[in-house]
Enzyme design. Structure first.
Site, PDB file in Angstrom:
ATOM      1  N   CYS A  68       7.359  29.116  12.393  1.00 35.82           N
ATOM      2  CA  CYS A  68       7.164  29.430  10.694  1.00 35.82           C
ATOM      3  C   CYS A  68       8.199  29.051   9.849  1.00 35.82           C
ATOM      4  O   CYS A  68       8.382  27.825   9.703  1.00 35.82           O
ATOM      5  CB  CYS A  68       6.951  30.993  10.723  1.00 35.82           C
ATOM      6  SG  CYS A  68       6.220  31.638   9.378  1.00 35.82           S
TER       7      CYS A  68
ATOM      8  N   HIS B 269       2.785  31.782  15.120  1.00 36.10           N
ATOM      9  CA  HIS B 269       3.331  32.726  15.566  1.00 36.10           C
ATOM     10  C   HIS B 269       2.847  32.953  17.280  1.00 36.10           C
ATOM     11  O   HIS B 269       2.546  34.032  17.587  1.00 36.10           O
ATOM     12  CB  HIS B 269       3.880  34.278  14.826  1.00 36.10           C
ATOM     13  CG  HIS B 269       4.667  34.006  13.716  1.00 36.10           C
ATOM     14  ND1 HIS B 269       5.646  34.068  13.617  1.00 36.10           N
ATOM     15  CD2 HIS B 269       4.207  33.816  12.296  1.00 36.10           C
ATOM     16  CE1 HIS B 269       6.544  33.893  12.562  1.00 36.10           C
ATOM     17  NE2 HIS B 269       5.477  33.900  11.669  1.00 36.10           N
TER      18      HIS B 269
ATOM     19  N   GLU C 245       4.967  33.472  19.532  1.00 34.79           N
ATOM     20  CA  GLU C 245       6.038  34.265  20.392  1.00 34.79           C
ATOM     21  C   GLU C 245       5.883  35.838  20.259  1.00 34.79           C
ATOM     22  O   GLU C 245       6.369  36.540  20.958  1.00 34.79           O
ATOM     23  CB  GLU C 245       7.218  33.979  19.553  1.00 34.79           C
ATOM     24  CG  GLU C 245       7.689  34.603  18.458  1.00 34.79           C
ATOM     25  CD  GLU C 245       7.295  34.162  17.194  1.00 34.79           C
ATOM     26  OE1 GLU C 245       7.444  34.836  16.048  1.00 34.79           O
ATOM     27  OE2 GLU C 245       6.005  33.172  17.041  1.00 34.79           O
TER      28      GLU C 245
END
Length: 231
Positions: free
Chosen positions: A88, A173, A175
């Protein structure tokens, strides 16, 4: 033992599902807290540098002077072709450090959505397939001239890119974890309230369903990418 340095901009935006993969490698992880810890060339003394997300813009270095330090750090890292991962804001910082423009997008992306993956390259994100991913950003970037485009969607053509086999930059994202998302819903409450496209309820429901399905796929992405790093 691999040494991992992680620049973090918000306490609740951490390594998420990357952490257990690094644990399996026996890696030593150290967080560098932006705005608190010193960011200088010593931060590059690691096997992998990870730059995480945050709500600020890369063009706000007057208000957040550490941004300029991060950009210098990234330029040094890329010049030495040492392993680098940006998520990001981290991806946007990499794009700007490479000379590309980063700017507010025409619409904010918050929520889960699919990507169009570039099938014509050795794409580390290919395993995502039709799996939706979490988007949470308002800015976007132009693709650096020496980068390979990895992913796009209908809103923004540049969602992820690679530089050689040592750098991966993703604007979304992968993660985020199912449990960790609850901290996002608290920390980003004002941002969620400012949009009529999503709500805490809808994000929580999608996280429970879509986010749970993402976890094993994301861990394979990290495992495969780490295996191919020149470290």
């Amino acid at each position: 033992m691999k040494k991992i340095h992680v620049i973090r901009h918000l306490a609740f935006e951490d390594l998420g599902n990357i952490q257990p993969v690094l644990d399996q490698l026996g890696a030593e992880v150290t967080y560098i807290e932006a705005g608190q810890d010193l960011i200088n060339s010593s931060v590059n003394d690691c096997d992998l540098l990870v730059i995480l997300g945050g709500p600020i813009g890369v063009y706000e270095e007057v208000d957040y002077p550490f941004i300029a330090d991060e950009l210098v750090l990234i330029q040094q890292r890329i010049a030495s072709k040492k392993a680098l991962l940006g998520i990001c804001l981290g991806a946007q910082l990499i794009a700007r450090a490479m000379g590309s423009k980063v700017y507010p997008g025409h619409q904010k992306e918050i929520g889960w959505g699919r990507l169009t993956l570039n099938e014509h390259v050795n794409n580390p994100l290919a395993i995502l397939g039709e799996q939706a991913i979490l988007h949470w950003h308002g800015d976007t970037f132009d693709l650096p001239s020496s980068a390979t485009l990895l992913a796009s969607n209908d809103n923004y053509p540049n969602q992820a890119f690679a530089i050689g086999n040592f750098c991966l930059a993703v604007q979304f994202h992968p993660e985020v974890t199912v449990s960790g998302m609850e901290r996002w819903l608290i920390g980003h409450t004002a941002e969620i309230a400012a949009t009529d496209k999503v709500s805490v309820t809808s994000l929580r429901q999608d996280n429970a369903e879509i986010g749970r399905a993402l976890q094993p796929i994301a861990q394979k992405i990290w495992t495969n990418w780490f295996e191919k790093l020149p470290w």
